[in-house]
Motif scaffolding. Structure first.
Motif, PDB file in Angstrom:
ATOM      1  N   LEU A   5      65.853  31.858 -35.116  1.00  0.00           N
ATOM      2  CA  LEU A   5      66.083  30.534 -34.399  1.00  0.00           C
ATOM      3  C   LEU A   5      65.530  30.704 -32.794  1.00  0.00           C
ATOM      4  CD1 LEU A   5      69.585  29.207 -34.996  1.00  0.00           C
ATOM      5  CD2 LEU A   5      67.737  28.133 -35.543  1.00  0.00           C
ATOM      6  N   GLY A   6      65.894  32.031 -32.368  1.00  0.00           N
ATOM      7  CA  GLY A   6      65.142  32.449 -31.108  1.00  0.00           C
ATOM      8  C   GLY A   6      63.467  32.508 -30.957  1.00  0.00           C
ATOM      9  N   LEU A   7      63.166  32.976 -32.356  1.00  0.00           N
ATOM     10  CA  LEU A   7      61.671  33.007 -32.554  1.00  0.00           C
ATOM     11  C   LEU A   7      61.014  31.747 -32.465  1.00  0.00           C
ATOM     12  CD1 LEU A   7      59.355  35.176 -32.541  1.00  0.00           C
ATOM     13  CD2 LEU A   7      60.204  35.403 -35.007  1.00  0.00           C
ATOM     14  N   ILE A   8      61.625  30.755 -33.267  1.00  0.00           N
ATOM     15  CA  ILE A   8      61.088  29.420 -33.371  1.00  0.00           C
ATOM     16  C   ILE A   8      61.154  28.644 -32.099  1.00  0.00           C
ATOM     17  CG2 ILE A   8      61.663  27.314 -34.701  1.00  0.00           C
ATOM     18  CD1 ILE A   8      62.364  28.809 -37.020  1.00  0.00           C
ATOM     19  N   ASN A   9      62.302  28.704 -31.367  1.00  0.00           N
ATOM     20  CA  ASN A   9      62.348  28.047 -30.300  1.00  0.00           C
ATOM     21  C   ASN A   9      61.333  28.506 -29.275  1.00  0.00           C
ATOM     22  OD1 ASN A   9      64.190  26.062 -30.849  1.00  0.00           O
ATOM     23  ND2 ASN A   9      66.048  27.587 -30.641  1.00  0.00           N
ATOM     24  N   GLY A  10      61.362  30.001 -29.125  1.00  0.00           N
ATOM     25  CA  GLY A  10      60.329  30.511 -28.007  1.00  0.00           C
ATOM     26  C   GLY A  10      58.882  30.062 -28.571  1.00  0.00           C
ATOM     27  N   MET A  11      58.541  30.067 -29.977  1.00  0.00           N
ATOM     28  CA  MET A  11      57.324  29.616 -30.210  1.00  0.00           C
ATOM     29  C   MET A  11      57.161  28.113 -29.911  1.00  0.00           C
ATOM     30  SD  MET A  11      55.892  29.116 -34.092  1.00  0.00           S
ATOM     31  CE  MET A  11      57.144  27.418 -34.655  1.00  0.00           C
ATOM     32  N   ILE A  12      58.050  27.266 -29.898  1.00  0.00           N
ATOM     33  CA  ILE A  12      58.076  25.834 -29.619  1.00  0.00           C
ATOM     34  C   ILE A  12      57.548  25.917 -28.069  1.00  0.00           C
ATOM     35  CG2 ILE A  12      59.074  23.389 -29.202  1.00  0.00           C
ATOM     36  CD1 ILE A  12      60.397  24.155 -31.880  1.00  0.00           C
ATOM     37  N   SER A  13      58.369  26.445 -27.238  1.00  0.00           N
ATOM     38  CA  SER A  13      58.306  26.506 -25.551  1.00  0.00           C
ATOM     39  C   SER A  13      57.019  27.153 -25.351  1.00  0.00           C
ATOM     40  CB  SER A  13      59.491  27.215 -25.277  1.00  0.00           C
ATOM     41  OG  SER A  13      60.612  26.591 -25.434  1.00  0.00           O
ATOM     42  N   GLU A 134      72.090  17.043 -34.529  1.00  0.00           N
ATOM     43  CA  GLU A 134      72.059  18.360 -33.929  1.00  0.00           C
ATOM     44  C   GLU A 134      73.332  19.044 -34.737  1.00  0.00           C
ATOM     45  OE1 GLU A 134      73.807  17.909 -29.948  1.00  0.00           O
ATOM     46  OE2 GLU A 134      75.461  16.542 -30.723  1.00  0.00           O
ATOM     47  N   ASN A 135      73.990  18.625 -35.422  1.00  0.00           N
ATOM     48  CA  ASN A 135      75.207  19.300 -36.334  1.00  0.00           C
ATOM     49  C   ASN A 135      74.562  19.682 -37.638  1.00  0.00           C
ATOM     50  OD1 ASN A 135      77.248  18.983 -34.313  1.00  0.00           O
ATOM     51  ND2 ASN A 135      77.768  16.766 -35.441  1.00  0.00           N
ATOM     52  N   ILE A 136      73.150  19.138 -38.035  1.00  0.00           N
ATOM     53  CA  ILE A 136      72.793  19.982 -39.190  1.00  0.00           C
ATOM     54  C   ILE A 136      72.165  21.457 -39.008  1.00  0.00           C
ATOM     55  CG2 ILE A 136      70.744  19.419 -41.009  1.00  0.00           C
ATOM     56  CD1 ILE A 136      70.632  16.753 -40.020  1.00  0.00           C
ATOM     57  N   PRO A 137      72.676  22.072 -40.100  1.00  0.00           N
ATOM     58  CA  PRO A 137      72.462  23.535 -39.741  1.00  0.00           C
ATOM     59  C   PRO A 137      70.828  23.656 -39.793  1.00  0.00           C
ATOM     60  CG  PRO A 137      74.031  23.251 -41.584  1.00  0.00           C
ATOM     61  CD  PRO A 137      73.668  21.871 -41.286  1.00  0.00           C
ATOM     62  N   LEU A 138      70.437  24.697 -38.673  1.00  0.00           N
ATOM     63  CA  LEU A 138      68.989  25.185 -38.697  1.00  0.00           C
ATOM     64  C   LEU A 138      68.242  24.102 -38.003  1.00  0.00           C
ATOM     65  CD1 LEU A 138      67.149  27.564 -38.939  1.00  0.00           C
ATOM     66  CD2 LEU A 138      66.392  26.758 -41.034  1.00  0.00           C
ATOM     67  N   VAL A 139      68.277  22.925 -38.848  1.00  0.00           N
ATOM     68  CA  VAL A 139      67.215  21.730 -38.137  1.00  0.00           C
ATOM     69  C   VAL A 139      67.697  21.230 -36.993  1.00  0.00           C
ATOM     70  CG1 VAL A 139      66.310  19.483 -38.668  1.00  0.00           C
ATOM     71  CG2 VAL A 139      66.512  21.075 -40.547  1.00  0.00           C
ATOM     72  N   GLY A 140      69.140  21.204 -36.981  1.00  0.00           N
ATOM     73  CA  GLY A 140      69.555  20.459 -35.626  1.00  0.00           C
ATOM     74  C   GLY A 140      69.573  21.323 -34.440  1.00  0.00           C
ATOM     75  N   GLY A 145      68.175  19.624 -28.340  1.00  0.00           N
ATOM     76  CA  GLY A 145      68.138  20.503 -27.207  1.00  0.00           C
ATOM     77  C   GLY A 145      66.822  20.869 -26.993  1.00  0.00           C
ATOM     78  N   GLN A 146      65.759  20.428 -27.333  1.00  0.00           N
ATOM     79  CA  GLN A 146      64.351  20.676 -26.938  1.00  0.00           C
ATOM     80  C   GLN A 146      64.113  20.070 -25.506  1.00  0.00           C
ATOM     81  OE1 GLN A 146      62.427  23.152 -27.831  1.00  0.00           O
ATOM     82  NE2 GLN A 146      63.408  23.480 -29.851  1.00  0.00           N
ATOM     83  N   ASN A 147      63.454  20.669 -24.676  1.00  0.00           N
ATOM     84  CA  ASN A 147      62.738  20.246 -23.470  1.00  0.00           C
ATOM     85  C   ASN A 147      62.293  18.589 -23.653  1.00  0.00           C
ATOM     86  OD1 ASN A 147      60.847  19.879 -20.877  1.00  0.00           O
ATOM     87  ND2 ASN A 147      62.566  21.046 -20.417  1.00  0.00           N
TER      88      ASN A 147
END
Length: 298
Positions: A5-13, A134-140, A145-147
């Motif tokens: 999750l951290g890697l995916i969110n870091g990729m998007i940012s 936001e309550n859907i696992p992984l997808v949420g 919470g994205q900027n």
């Protein structure tokens, strides 16, 4: 799972400022303008975003000032490269150097600091929560919470593709790059289309710069664009300016950026991890050049 999750969110940012700048560069690419000033536009936008947010307490004012600052560089580019017909490469280099010097000077004169300016009064661009998913696992956890600027980049990608390939404006824009003489003979000045492409680039680079200083982090640092404008140029070249391809390439570069941050958690030297996005850029450009050579010899 947390690492993924951290890697995916870091990729998007990491992809967002590159994507916004590259989308702006797509307009100039099709208009036949070799615009390497995106680095300076990003940096200028980042500085003015912090300036506006700090003094007004409003992130929105910061974003608007970021766009205004990047547009100022666009107007200078138009004056020299479009009106006065100076060399586009030299003009772009000059603007990049000007942006570095001007933002460093203003940082020290306005905020009386060197290097980095950070203050609780700087209001960041908010994140957007999506209650339905936001309550859907992984997808949420990825989408919610994205900027706000991440979603702006998504909309800008779709809008840019539509404008360039599905509208009369896009047809004229491409004609300005492919056959400016014929466009001039039809009654539409090609220089006007070049100027409009540079203004569109300024707006998107301003948004990318605002995300850098008010979304990706919440501060301004000297030369904080850190080559992202050049990476954006590489993304444009790799996919011949196609906005959808730019989005995919930006995610690839964003992944390398996020991977670099992840490696820092494993005590890999920061100097090495900072090289990762640029190594990825060089590798991508190498394969692009090799592919072009094969097609030329075929």
């Amino acid at each position: 799972m947390k690492i993924l999750l951290g890697l995916i969110n870091g990729m998007i940012s990491g992809a967002t400022p590159i994507l916004l700048a590259a989308l702006g560069g797509a307009y100039t690419y099709y208009a036949g303008v070799f615009n390497i000033a995106m680095e300076g536009m990003l940096l200028t936008g980042a500085f003015f975003a912090v300036l506006g947010s700090y003094y007004t307490g409003s992130w929105l004012v910061g974003v608007l000032l970021a766009v205004a600052g990047a547009l100022l560089l666009s107007l200078i580019f138009i004056l020299f490269a479009v009106v006065l017909k100076t060399d586009e490469f030299v003009t772009g280099i000059a603007l990049n150097l000007f942006a570095v010097g001007a933002t460093t000077y203003m940082l020290r004169k306005i905020f009386s600091v060197k290097g980095v300016f950070s203050n609780p009064a700087i209001q960041p661009i908010p994140s957007i929560r999506l209650p339905l998913i936001e309550n859907i696992p992984l997808v949420g956890e990825i989408l919610s919470g994205q900027n706000l600027m991440v979603w702006v980049a998504v909309i800008a990608t779709i809008l840019t593709y539509y404008l360039i390939f599905q509208t009369r404006f896009g047809l004229r824009l491409r004609a300005a790059g492919y056959n400016p003489a014929r466009l001039d003979s039809s009654g539409v000045p090609s220089n006007r289309m070049r100027a409009l492409s540079l203004l569109a680039c300024g707006v998107l680079c301003g948004l990318g710069g605002a995300f850098l200083s008010l979304g990706y982090v919440n501060l301004f640092a000297e030369n904080m664009s850190a080559g992202r404008g050049w990476i954006s140029l590489a993304a444009i070249i790799l996919v011949n300016g196609n906005p959808l391809g730019i989005a995919l390439i930006s995610l690839l570069f964003g992944f390398s950026d996020g991977l670099g941050l992840l490696l820092q958690g494993y005590r890999v030297p920061a100097q090495f991890t900072a090289m990762v996005p640029y190594v990825a850029t060089l590798i991508a450009l190498y394969f692009y050049a090799a592919r072009k050579r094969r097609l030329k010899n075929a």
